[in-house]
Each structure stands twice: as C-alpha cells, then as structure tokens.
Design an enzyme around this catalytic site. Structure first.
Site, PDB file in Angstrom:
ATOM      1  N   SER A 244     -16.238  -0.909 -13.191  1.00 37.03           N
ATOM      2  CA  SER A 244     -16.715  -2.164 -13.773  1.00 37.03           C
ATOM      3  C   SER A 244     -18.078  -2.546 -13.207  1.00 37.03           C
ATOM      4  O   SER A 244     -18.701  -3.489 -13.678  1.00 37.03           O
ATOM      5  CB  SER A 244     -15.700  -3.284 -13.508  1.00 37.03           C
ATOM      6  OG  SER A 244     -15.507  -3.428 -12.119  1.00 37.03           O
TER       7      SER A 244
ATOM      8  N   ALA B 269     -12.904   8.568 -19.862  1.00 40.27           N
ATOM      9  CA  ALA B 269     -13.427   9.660 -19.032  1.00 40.27           C
ATOM     10  C   ALA B 269     -12.792  10.997 -19.414  1.00 40.27           C
ATOM     11  O   ALA B 269     -13.478  12.018 -19.498  1.00 40.27           O
ATOM     12  CB  ALA B 269     -13.166   9.344 -17.564  1.00 40.27           C
TER      13      ALA B 269
ATOM     14  N   CYS C 284      -1.876   3.092  21.450  1.00 40.25           N
ATOM     15  CA  CYS C 284      -2.122   1.753  22.006  1.00 40.25           C
ATOM     16  C   CYS C 284      -1.056   0.734  21.587  1.00 40.25           C
ATOM     17  O   CYS C 284      -1.106  -0.410  22.037  1.00 40.25           O
ATOM     18  CB  CYS C 284      -3.509   1.261  21.601  1.00 40.25           C
ATOM     19  SG  CYS C 284      -3.596   0.691  19.889  1.00 40.25           S
TER      20      CYS C 284
ATOM     21  N   TYR D  37       0.826  -1.212   0.000  1.00 41.68           N
ATOM     22  CA  TYR D  37       0.000   0.000   0.000  1.00 41.68           C
ATOM     23  C   TYR D  37       0.862   1.266   0.000  1.00 41.68           C
ATOM     24  O   TYR D  37       0.458   2.288  -0.574  1.00 41.68           O
ATOM     25  CB  TYR D  37      -0.986  -0.011   1.180  1.00 41.68           C
ATOM     26  CG  TYR D  37      -2.222  -0.823   0.859  1.00 41.68           C
ATOM     27  CD1 TYR D  37      -3.280  -0.275   0.143  1.00 41.68           C
ATOM     28  CD2 TYR D  37      -2.315  -2.158   1.241  1.00 41.68           C
ATOM     29  CE1 TYR D  37      -4.407  -1.019  -0.183  1.00 41.68           C
ATOM     30  CE2 TYR D  37      -3.443  -2.923   0.923  1.00 41.68           C
ATOM     31  CZ  TYR D  37      -4.479  -2.344   0.219  1.00 41.68           C
ATOM     32  OH  TYR D  37      -5.597  -3.086  -0.117  1.00 41.68           O
TER      33      TYR D  37
ATOM     34  N   HIS E 179     -14.500   3.554  -0.273  1.00 39.78           N
ATOM     35  CA  HIS E 179     -13.506   2.524   0.056  1.00 39.78           C
ATOM     36  C   HIS E 179     -12.310   3.092   0.814  1.00 39.78           C
ATOM     37  O   HIS E 179     -11.241   2.482   0.838  1.00 39.78           O
ATOM     38  CB  HIS E 179     -13.056   1.803  -1.227  1.00 39.78           C
ATOM     39  CG  HIS E 179     -14.157   0.997  -1.870  1.00 39.78           C
ATOM     40  ND1 HIS E 179     -14.098   0.485  -3.128  1.00 39.78           N
ATOM     41  CD2 HIS E 179     -15.374   0.616  -1.380  1.00 39.78           C
ATOM     42  CE1 HIS E 179     -15.225  -0.170  -3.416  1.00 39.78           C
ATOM     43  NE2 HIS E 179     -16.010  -0.096  -2.371  1.00 39.78           N
TER      44      HIS E 179
HETATM   45  P1  OAD Z   1     -12.172  -1.944 -12.096  1.00 38.54           P
HETATM   46  O1  OAD Z   1     -10.739  -2.157 -12.394  1.00 38.54           O
HETATM   47  O2  OAD Z   1     -12.977  -3.121 -11.690  1.00 38.54           O
HETATM   48  O3  OAD Z   1     -12.897  -1.294 -13.362  1.00 38.54           O
HETATM   49  C1  OAD Z   1     -12.379  -0.174 -14.014  1.00 38.54           C
HETATM   50  C2  OAD Z   1     -13.351   0.216 -15.115  1.00 38.54           C
HETATM   51  O4  OAD Z   1     -12.872   1.385 -15.731  1.00 38.54           O
HETATM   52  C3  OAD Z   1     -13.504  -0.851 -16.218  1.00 38.54           C
HETATM   53  O5  OAD Z   1     -14.878  -1.046 -16.487  1.00 38.54           O
HETATM   54  C4  OAD Z   1     -12.794  -0.217 -17.408  1.00 38.54           C
HETATM   55  O6  OAD Z   1     -13.400  -0.578 -18.653  1.00 38.54           O
HETATM   56  C5  OAD Z   1     -12.974   1.248 -17.129  1.00 38.54           C
HETATM   57  N1  OAD Z   1     -11.931   2.133 -17.708  1.00 38.54           N
HETATM   58  C6  OAD Z   1     -10.653   1.843 -17.994  1.00 38.54           C
HETATM   59  N2  OAD Z   1     -10.015   2.915 -18.465  1.00 38.54           N
HETATM   60  C7  OAD Z   1     -10.926   3.927 -18.476  1.00 38.54           C
HETATM   61  C8  OAD Z   1     -10.872   5.305 -18.833  1.00 38.54           C
HETATM   62  N3  OAD Z   1      -9.760   5.867 -19.263  1.00 38.54           N
HETATM   63  N4  OAD Z   1     -11.998   6.040 -18.701  1.00 38.54           N
HETATM   64  C9  OAD Z   1     -13.152   5.480 -18.249  1.00 38.54           C
HETATM   65  N5  OAD Z   1     -13.249   4.195 -17.889  1.00 38.54           N
HETATM   66  C10 OAD Z   1     -12.154   3.429 -17.991  1.00 38.54           C
HETATM   67  O7  OAD Z   1     -12.252  -0.770 -11.007  1.00 38.54           O
HETATM   68  P2  OAD Z   1     -13.458  -0.380 -10.043  1.00 38.54           P
HETATM   69  O8  OAD Z   1     -14.751  -0.559 -10.722  1.00 38.54           O
HETATM   70  O9  OAD Z   1     -13.144   0.944  -9.482  1.00 38.54           O
HETATM   71  O10 OAD Z   1     -12.107  -2.094  -4.104  1.00 38.54           O
HETATM   72  O11 OAD Z   1     -13.302  -1.477  -8.925  1.00 38.54           O
HETATM   73  C11 OAD Z   1     -14.162  -1.440  -7.823  1.00 38.54           C
HETATM   74  C12 OAD Z   1     -13.438  -1.876  -6.582  1.00 38.54           C
HETATM   75  O12 OAD Z   1     -12.840  -3.160  -6.795  1.00 38.54           O
HETATM   76  C13 OAD Z   1     -12.256  -0.999  -6.193  1.00 38.54           C
HETATM   77  O13 OAD Z   1     -12.643   0.149  -5.469  1.00 38.54           O
HETATM   78  C14 OAD Z   1     -11.443  -1.913  -5.365  1.00 38.54           C
HETATM   79  C15 OAD Z   1     -11.497  -3.148  -6.208  1.00 38.54           C
HETATM   80  O14 OAD Z   1     -11.278  -4.343  -5.557  1.00 38.54           O
HETATM   81  C16 OAD Z   1     -11.410  -2.391  -2.999  1.00 38.54           C
HETATM   82  O15 OAD Z   1     -10.197  -2.487  -2.999  1.00 38.54           O
HETATM   83  C17 OAD Z   1     -12.269  -2.552  -1.796  1.00 38.54           C
END
Ligand code: OAD
Length: 261
Positions: free
Chosen positions: A197, A239, A158, A68, A120
C-alpha cells in the site's frame, strides 16, 4: 506514453540492477491476509496498538505471543505462490537483483530466493526482548487460535521474555538492512514495487529514492496507492497473474532473432 508490457519486459531483460520491493499483497494469493484490506486485513480485524507495539507486549505478553504464534502457524500452512516463484526465477536472469520485503512470512525464501532484505523482521526468528539473543524455535507452533493467549518462553541466557522477531510500531528498522535497501534503491535501474500500500515508512520511501536516482519505477497492484503518481508504469492486477507473464515475456518468449515478440 507509459511503456507497454512488452516494452517493460525488454527493460527487465536488459536491466543492470533490478530492485524488487514486496508487501503483503505478494502473499495474498498464498492465502495470507494483507493488513489494510477493508474486510479481511489484519489491521481491520485486530487493533495494531494491542498487538504490534512494545507497550502491548509489556501489558499482555501472552496475548501478543499467542497472536504471532497463530500467524506463524497460518504462514507455515501456506505455500509460496506463482509471484514468489517468478521473483525467485529472476535471480538467475538478471545481472543483479536486490529483493527487499516488508513481509515477515518467509515465503520468498521458501520459493527459492537466496537473499532477502527483511525490513520488518521475520516470524521465524524470535529473540529475547531483554538481551536480543536469538531463540531457537523447536518444531511448528502449537496451532493456537487467533485470540488464544500463549505465555512466551523465557530466554535461557538471561531469563527475559522471548518476543516475535518482527519490527513493531514505534521501533526502528534493522539499520544494516535498511542501509542495504536504500543503497540498492539508489543504484538500481529498474524498481518493481509489488503488493504494497506504500503507506508505511521508511519502506514506502524506497521507490521515491529510486525514481530520484533515475530508475524506472513500476508498480504491480490491483488497487490504487500513493505510488500511482510516481510510477512510470502501473500494472493493475494481482502479483501472481502479472509477474509470471512479465518474466515469460522477458526471458522465455523470444523468437529466433532473440528479440521480443
Ligand atoms: P497492506 O495491507 O498495507 O497493503 C497490501 C497491498 O497489496 C494493497 O495495496 C493491496 O491493494 C495489494 N494487494 C492485495 N492483493 C494483492 C495481490 N494479489 N497482488 C498484488 N497486490 C495485492 O500491506 P503492506 O503494504 O505490506 O508492518 O503493509 C506495510 C506494513 O504495514 C507491513 O509490513 C506491516 C503493516 O503494519 C509492520 O507490521 C511493521
């Protein structure tokens, strides 16, 4: 027929409460990897179970803290992109905006968004794993490489181990933040889902709540997601390409009549 970009711009221009939900895709053009990209995604390269669960931290705290801290260093070396900037601009343009993010990178705030519901958590707000008191980070991280172990600091109160301020798999989301996000989803009249996603709940449920309450749901994503069948409009693209154009059409490219071209 789905509304055109110009019609959508008009909806944005006259909306009452805009709700924006972002995921890792919004930061992709800043150079931050997403989670589920088949080649570059974090969860394609690393095992989430070894890094993003309370059990992983218990088993190998230095591995988890080092990973991290590597991510925090990576994020601090990146800049907000045109999508973050466009979203920050919207605060001044619509009567009410609720920005909800699944991202832990802090880029919305660095782009100028004043209030962000971080579902998150944040890489920048570590806390004690035992007593949950916040831990003040001193200076930038020591730029570990991606596999480098770093023993986490100890809590001055702690003696517990300091942990990343993010939500891990198997943990619950901060209740008050989730409550505000859900209330916004129920109240908003326009809901933008950007760069997610839409697989991880409860965040992924927010657009469904919004649609059920009558909001127009719009998705911005270059790829397909489970939200395709819900969204009234799917803007296929990145985006940083689409958002500035949408904001320009909504608020900046008005003719003398004040109407959209
Ligand atoms: P993902 O990696 O699952 O999805 C990213 C999404 O962004 C995908 O649908 C891509 O197609 C899209 N993408 C990629 N490049 C892009 C761009 N330039 N502009 C727009 N869209 C684009 O990421 P999250 O949906 O954020 O949680 O994942 C959700 C959660 O899963 C995260 O917050 C994390 C992960 O495990 C935790 O760690 C708790």
């Amino acid at each position: 027929m789905p509304p055109s970009l110009n019609e959508l711009a008009a909806r944005l221009r006259f909306c009452r409460h805009l709700v924006v939900l972002t995921g890792a895709g919004v930061s992709q053009e800043s150079g931050i990897p997403t989670f589920r990209d088949a080649l570059t995604g974090l969860w394609s390269q690393f095992e989430a179970e070894r890094l993003a669960t309370p059990a992983a931290f218990k088993a190998d705290p230095a591995l988890v803290w080092g990973w991290y801290e590597w991510r925090r260093a990576q994020v601090l070396a990146c800049e907000p992109n045109a999508a973050h900037v466009a979203i920050a601009e919207l605060v001044h343009r619509v009567p009410r905006l609720t920005l909800i993010t699944q991202n832990v990178d802090g880029l919305h705030q660095r782009a100028g968004s004043p209030e962000v519901l971080e579902l998150h958590g944040s890489l920048h707000r570590p806390c004690c794993h035992a007593c949950r008191r916040p831990y003040a980070l001193t200076g930038p991280p020591p730029l570990p490489d991606e596999g480098q172990r770093l023993p986490p600091p100890r809590c001055v109160h702690c003696g517990g181990r300091i942990r990343p301020g993010v939500v891990w798999f198997g943990e619950t989301l901060p209740a008050n933040i989730l409550k505000q996000a859900e209330a916004a989803a129920r109240d908003g009249d326009l809901f933008l889902s950007i760069g997610t996603s839409a697989l991880v709940y409860p965040a992924a449920g927010l657009p469904w709540t919004a649609a059920e309450a009558g909001a127009l749901v719009v998705q911005i994503n270059p790829d397909t997601t489970p939200l395709d069948r819900l969204a009234a409009v799917n803007l296929q693209g990145t985006a940083a390409q689409i958002l500035p154009e949408l904001v320009t059409r909504a608020f900046l490219k008005t003719g003398e009549s004040g109407r959209l071209p």
